[in-house]
Design an enzyme around this catalytic site. Sequence first.
Site, mmCIF file in Angstrom:
data_model
loop_
_atom_site.group_PDB
_atom_site.id
_atom_site.type_symbol
_atom_site.label_atom_id
_atom_site.label_comp_id
_atom_site.label_asym_id
_atom_site.label_seq_id
_atom_site.Cartn_x
_atom_site.Cartn_y
_atom_site.Cartn_z
ATOM 1 C CG MET A 263 -1.923 -1.187 1.139
ATOM 2 S SD MET A 263 -3.469 -0.895 1.974
ATOM 3 C CE MET A 263 -2.911 -0.597 3.621
ATOM 4 C CE1 TYR B 58 5.318 8.698 3.304
ATOM 5 C CE2 TYR B 58 6.040 7.432 5.196
ATOM 6 C CZ TYR B 58 5.995 8.613 4.490
ATOM 7 O OH TYR B 58 6.647 9.709 4.974
ATOM 8 C CG LEU B 59 7.218 1.258 -0.739
ATOM 9 C CD1 LEU B 59 7.934 0.866 -2.025
ATOM 10 C CD2 LEU B 59 6.200 0.203 -0.357
ATOM 11 C CD GLU C 168 15.761 -2.486 4.498
ATOM 12 O OE1 GLU C 168 15.985 -1.472 3.810
ATOM 13 O OE2 GLU C 168 16.025 -3.650 4.115
ATOM 14 N N GLY C 169 11.113 -2.841 5.619
ATOM 15 C CA GLY C 169 10.349 -4.097 5.663
ATOM 16 C C GLY C 169 9.872 -4.483 4.265
ATOM 17 C CG HIS C 170 6.933 -2.108 2.215
ATOM 18 N ND1 HIS C 170 6.865 -0.970 2.986
ATOM 19 C CD2 HIS C 170 5.686 -2.645 2.236
ATOM 20 C CE1 HIS C 170 5.640 -0.817 3.439
ATOM 21 N NE2 HIS C 170 4.906 -1.825 3.012
ATOM 22 C CD GLN D 289 -6.116 -3.502 2.721
ATOM 23 O OE1 GLN D 289 -5.976 -3.924 1.581
ATOM 24 N NE2 GLN D 289 -5.213 -3.741 3.652
ATOM 25 C CG ASP E 280 0.166 -6.889 8.070
ATOM 26 O OD1 ASP E 280 -0.575 -6.203 8.772
ATOM 27 O OD2 ASP E 280 1.094 -6.419 7.393
ATOM 28 N NE ARG F 222 -2.615 2.173 9.992
ATOM 29 C CZ ARG F 222 -2.908 1.092 9.281
ATOM 30 N NH1 ARG F 222 -2.072 0.091 9.236
ATOM 31 N NH2 ARG F 222 -4.048 1.022 8.604
HETATM 32 O O1 PAF Z 1 -0.319 -5.750 3.656
HETATM 33 C C1 PAF Z 1 -0.700 -4.835 2.889
HETATM 34 O O2 PAF Z 1 0.009 -3.861 2.644
HETATM 35 C C2 PAF Z 1 -2.072 -4.937 2.248
HETATM 36 O O3 PAF Z 1 -2.992 -5.516 3.107
HETATM 37 C C3 PAF Z 1 -2.063 -5.642 0.898
HETATM 38 C C4 PAF Z 1 -1.636 -7.098 1.012
HETATM 39 C C5 PAF Z 1 -1.112 -4.923 -0.069
HETATM 40 C C6 PAF Z 1 -3.461 -5.631 0.277
HETATM 41 O O4 PAF Z 1 -3.912 -4.336 0.085
#
Ligand code: PAF
Length: 287
Positions: free
Chosen positions: A33, A35-36, A38-40, A64, A153, A190
Amino acid sequence: MGDIVVADTIESIRRFVDAARAKNLRIGFVPTMGYLHEGHLSLVRRAALESDLVVASIFVNPTQFNNPEDLKKYPRDIPRDLELLRSVGTAAVFLPTPEMIYGSGFQSWVNLKDLTSSLEGAHRPGHFQGVTTIVSILFNLVEADCAVFGEKDFQQLRIIERMVEDLKFRVKIIRGELVRDPDGLAMSSRNVRLSPESRAVALGISRGLRAAVAASTAGEHRAGTLRALVARELAGAAVEIDYIAIADEATLSEVELVTGPSRILVAATIGGVRLIDNMALRPVVSP
Ligand code: PAF
């Protein structure tokens, strides 16, 4: 690093995917989603290990968010995200709009039964229906060989694993590690909204989880006692705790005695920012 292909239409992502598949290239996928952090980027690196090229997506999925204020405040910075993705060698990024995904008349939703009802599901009605639906749509568009989802998550990860198995998606799901800042806070987009005071309070979450893991490793099996170790680290601070729970790692059913692979999971709001975190419990079982 080469340039990154920006696909901002359904046709353009399909063209990119078709071209890659025509060359027999294996596609690794990292949905985000934005706003990346280091985790991403660690998820992208993980995807790169398992594929020939990585496609990421950035989409702040409105369905969501059960809280409109949270959706409005969700941080966004596409130019910075593109630069970060490029720096770790991402081949292409898909940037859809809500109109493209949920065109007028949209009415097809993906729902799971048991795994979505507890923990986050109990506190964020509709959240997982939004996640499973967008992830299914993205899987259909990107047609990846593998996709990486972070353990941060954890419930989402288990739900996606189940969904892929149940609905026979071809994609292989890979678990990406939960990445922490040096002070122990689980990385999250966040976190930028935490004041220094709230951040200091938030550190109680990982401290408490570490204490619970240590006690579990030392032989404490009672979930109540382990949960109390986390609660103690947050006591007296301005924190709204949604849950401190211990669940079976596969079914996510809550347990009162920790006798097999489990997770201790926390969700709490601190200074108006909702945070989640979890750690694995691997109890020592006497022979
Ligand atoms: O984990 C997230 O960033 C979101 O829930 C995802 C998997 C990109 C779905 O919108």
